[in-house]
Motif scaffolding. Structure first.
Motif, PDB file in Angstrom:
ATOM      1  N   UNK A   1     -10.632  47.778 -54.018  1.00 41.16           N
ATOM      2  CA  UNK A   1      -9.338  47.805 -53.353  1.00 41.16           C
ATOM      3  C   UNK A   1      -9.307  48.948 -52.353  1.00 41.16           C
ATOM      4  N   UNK A   2      -8.243  48.971 -51.559  1.00 43.12           N
ATOM      5  CA  UNK A   2      -8.136  50.042 -50.583  1.00 43.12           C
ATOM      6  C   UNK A   2      -7.105  49.742 -49.524  1.00 43.12           C
ATOM      7  N   UNK A   3      -7.291  50.370 -48.382  1.00 43.70           N
ATOM      8  CA  UNK A   3      -6.328  50.285 -47.293  1.00 43.70           C
ATOM      9  C   UNK A   3      -6.963  49.656 -46.068  1.00 43.70           C
ATOM     10  N   UNK A   4      -6.143  48.977 -45.282  1.00 40.53           N
ATOM     11  CA  UNK A   4      -6.579  48.449 -44.009  1.00 40.53           C
ATOM     12  C   UNK A   4      -5.593  48.890 -42.924  1.00 40.53           C
ATOM     13  N   UNK A   5      -6.103  49.050 -41.706  1.00 44.92           N
ATOM     14  CA  UNK A   5      -5.287  49.503 -40.584  1.00 44.92           C
ATOM     15  C   UNK A   5      -5.650  48.679 -39.366  1.00 44.92           C
ATOM     16  N   UNK A   6      -4.687  47.926 -38.863  1.00 44.29           N
ATOM     17  CA  UNK A   6      -4.969  47.091 -37.713  1.00 44.29           C
ATOM     18  C   UNK A   6      -3.758  46.274 -37.311  1.00 44.29           C
ATOM     19  N   UNK A   7      -4.015  45.210 -36.565  1.00 47.27           N
ATOM     20  CA  UNK A   7      -2.926  44.385 -36.044  1.00 47.27           C
ATOM     21  C   UNK A   7      -3.406  42.969 -35.820  1.00 47.27           C
ATOM     22  N   UNK A   8      -2.454  42.035 -35.827  1.00 49.39           N
ATOM     23  CA  UNK A   8      -2.749  40.668 -35.434  1.00 49.39           C
ATOM     24  C   UNK A   8      -2.788  40.581 -33.910  1.00 49.39           C
ATOM     25  N   UNK A   9      -2.969  39.371 -33.386  1.00 49.23           N
ATOM     26  CA  UNK A   9      -3.111  39.199 -31.940  1.00 49.23           C
ATOM     27  C   UNK A   9      -1.800  39.276 -31.178  1.00 49.23           C
ATOM     28  N   UNK A  10      -1.816  38.829 -29.945  1.00 47.50           N
ATOM     29  CA  UNK A  10      -0.671  38.981 -29.040  1.00 47.50           C
ATOM     30  C   UNK A  10       0.515  38.108 -29.430  1.00 47.50           C
ATOM     31  N   UNK A  11       1.702  38.641 -29.171  1.00 49.16           N
ATOM     32  CA  UNK A  11       2.952  37.883 -29.206  1.00 49.16           C
ATOM     33  C   UNK A  11       3.196  37.368 -27.787  1.00 49.16           C
ATOM     34  N   UNK A  12       3.449  36.063 -27.650  1.00 51.38           N
ATOM     35  CA  UNK A  12       3.703  35.461 -26.341  1.00 51.38           C
ATOM     36  C   UNK A  12       5.014  34.701 -26.386  1.00 51.38           C
ATOM     37  N   UNK A  13       5.891  34.952 -25.419  1.00 50.99           N
ATOM     38  CA  UNK A  13       7.201  34.300 -25.396  1.00 50.99           C
ATOM     39  C   UNK A  13       7.413  33.553 -24.086  1.00 50.99           C
ATOM     40  N   UNK A  14       8.228  32.468 -24.142  1.00 53.64           N
ATOM     41  CA  UNK A  14       8.573  31.680 -22.967  1.00 53.64           C
ATOM     42  C   UNK A  14       9.935  32.099 -22.437  1.00 53.64           C
ATOM     43  N   UNK A  15      10.034  32.254 -21.129  1.00 57.59           N
ATOM     44  CA  UNK A  15      11.328  32.508 -20.519  1.00 57.59           C
ATOM     45  C   UNK A  15      12.042  31.200 -20.216  1.00 57.59           C
ATOM     46  N   UNK A  16      13.287  31.271 -19.790  1.00 58.53           N
ATOM     47  CA  UNK A  16      14.060  30.071 -19.457  1.00 58.53           C
ATOM     48  C   UNK A  16      13.420  29.340 -18.293  1.00 58.53           C
ATOM     49  N   UNK A  17      13.118  28.051 -18.520  1.00 50.41           N
ATOM     50  CA  UNK A  17      12.601  27.227 -17.443  1.00 50.41           C
ATOM     51  C   UNK A  17      11.169  27.508 -17.057  1.00 50.41           C
ATOM     52  N   UNK A  18      10.452  28.328 -17.800  1.00 51.76           N
ATOM     53  CA  UNK A  18       9.072  28.663 -17.449  1.00 51.76           C
ATOM     54  C   UNK A  18       8.114  27.625 -18.019  1.00 51.76           C
ATOM     55  N   UNK A  19       7.099  27.310 -17.227  1.00 57.59           N
ATOM     56  CA  UNK A  19       6.089  26.369 -17.690  1.00 57.59           C
ATOM     57  C   UNK A  19       4.997  27.080 -18.487  1.00 57.59           C
ATOM     58  N   UNK A  20       4.787  28.341 -18.221  1.00 53.55           N
ATOM     59  CA  UNK A  20       3.753  29.112 -18.897  1.00 53.55           C
ATOM     60  C   UNK A  20       4.392  30.292 -19.629  1.00 53.55           C
ATOM     61  N   UNK A  21       3.597  30.929 -20.499  1.00 53.86           N
ATOM     62  CA  UNK A  21       4.083  32.107 -21.193  1.00 53.86           C
ATOM     63  C   UNK A  21       4.422  33.199 -20.174  1.00 53.86           C
ATOM     64  N   UNK A  22       5.643  33.746 -20.278  1.00 56.50           N
ATOM     65  CA  UNK A  22       6.103  34.710 -19.286  1.00 56.50           C
ATOM     66  C   UNK A  22       6.057  36.144 -19.796  1.00 56.50           C
ATOM     67  N   UNK A  23       5.847  36.329 -21.080  1.00 57.45           N
ATOM     68  CA  UNK A  23       5.802  37.680 -21.625  1.00 57.45           C
ATOM     69  C   UNK A  23       4.751  37.761 -22.714  1.00 57.45           C
ATOM     70  N   UNK A  24       3.908  38.778 -22.624  1.00 57.17           N
ATOM     71  CA  UNK A  24       2.868  39.010 -23.627  1.00 57.17           C
ATOM     72  C   UNK A  24       3.025  40.428 -24.159  1.00 57.17           C
ATOM     73  N   UNK A  25       3.110  40.556 -25.485  1.00 60.66           N
ATOM     74  CA  UNK A  25       3.260  41.861 -26.122  1.00 60.66           C
ATOM     75  C   UNK A  25       2.109  42.055 -27.095  1.00 60.66           C
ATOM     76  N   UNK A  26       1.422  43.167 -26.935  1.00 56.89           N
ATOM     77  CA  UNK A  26       0.317  43.489 -27.841  1.00 56.89           C
ATOM     78  C   UNK A  26       0.864  44.133 -29.116  1.00 56.89           C
ATOM     79  N   UNK A  27       0.377  43.698 -30.256  1.00 55.02           N
ATOM     80  CA  UNK A  27       0.841  44.232 -31.524  1.00 55.02           C
ATOM     81  C   UNK A  27       0.390  45.663 -31.752  1.00 55.02           C
ATOM     82  N   UNK A  28       1.250  46.435 -32.416  1.00 57.62           N
ATOM     83  CA  UNK A  28       0.924  47.818 -32.742  1.00 57.62           C
ATOM     84  C   UNK A  28       0.380  47.892 -34.164  1.00 57.62           C
TER      85      UNK A  28
END
Length: 200
Positions: A28-55
Motif C-alpha cells: 500500500x502507499x500513496x499516489x500523486x497525480x492527475x487525470x487528463x484534460x477537462x474539455x467543455x463546449x460553449x454555446x453554439x460551438x462545434x468544437x471544444x472551446x475550453x480545455x482545462x488541465x487537471x491539477x
C-alpha cells in the motif's frame, strides 16, 4: 471486471508453476497525480472551446502482489484498489479503480531493482465533488497504461517508486443535456506511485 480477475488469476497461477522462487504479500502507499484534460463546449460551438488541465492531488492504493523469479529475472503481478483525486479549478474529480499491473524486472545492484510493464485499469466509481455538474460512465470498462520504476527489497520489506502513464484516453462525458454543461474528462491518469510492501 470478470476479465480483469481472470487475467490476474491466470498470471498468478501460471507464473507460480514456473518460478524458481516465489513471494506473496501485501502492499500500500500513496499516489500523486492527475487525470487528463477537462474539455467543455460553449454555446453554439462545434468544437471544444475550453480545455482545462487537471491539477495533481494525492491519493492512496492498497492491495496484494506476487513475485516470481525465473533465471534471475522476476515477474511481479499485482491487484490493487486505487483512489485518485484531481482538481479542475472549481471542482474535484474522484476515481476509485482496480489496477492490475504486470511488471517485468531485474535486480541491478544489491537490493536495488528496476521494473516496467503494462497496467490494466478498471474504474469502479467516478464522480465530481464540490459542484452541481454530473458525470457519466467512462467509455471503456478496461484500459491499458504502463508503469515503470525502481525498488529496494530489505528482507521481507520492499520500497517502491513508479511512474504510471496512459497509452490512450478513456473519456467520461457530462451527464446533462444543457449546452452550457456539455463537457468531457479523460479519466486515464498520469501519476507517481510510492509503495511499501511486505512479503509473507
Amino acid at each position: 471486471m470478470k476479465k480483469l480477475m481472470f487475467i490476474a488469476v491466470f498470471l498468478f497461477s501460471s507464473a507460480g508453476l514456473m518460478a524458481q522462487e516465489a513471494d506473496f504479500g501485501i502492499k500500500g502507499g500513496f499516489n500523486y497525480g492527475a487525470t487528463g484534460d477537462y474539455e467543455s463546449l460553449g454555446d453554439g460551438a462545434d468544437d471544444f472551446s475550453q480545455i482545462i488541465e487537471g491539477k495533481e492531488k494525492s491519493g492512496y492504493h492498497i492491495g496484494v502482489f506476487s513475485r516470481f523469479e525465473i533465471i534471475g529475472i522476476f515477474l511481479q503481478p499485482e491487484l490493487m484498489f486505487t483512489r485518485l483525486n484531481t482538481e479542475y479549478e472549481t471542482f474535484n474529480y474522484k476515481i476509485d479503480k482496480i489496477d492490475a499491473p504486470i511488471l517485468l524486472g531485474v535486480n541491478v545492484f544489491g537490493p536495488l531493482n528496476i521494473k516496467a510493464g503494462p497496467s490494466f485499469q478498471y474504474i469502479i466509481n467516478n464522480e465530481l465533488e464540490d459542484t452541481t455538474l454530473k458525470i457519466g460512465d467512462v467509455e471503456k470498462d478496461i484500459t491499458v497504461g504502463y508503469q515503470v520504476g525502481a525498488g529496494i527489497n530489505l528482507g521481507r520489506l520492499g520500497f517502491d517508486v513508479r511512474y504510471e502513464g496512459a497509452f490512450t484516453e478513456n473519456t467520461a462525458f457530462g451527464a446533462t443535456e444543457t449546452a452550457q454543461e456539455n463537457f468531457s474528462i479523460d479519466s486515464r491518469p498520469s501519476q507517481w506511485i510510492l509503495s511499501l510492501s511486505y512479503a509473507f
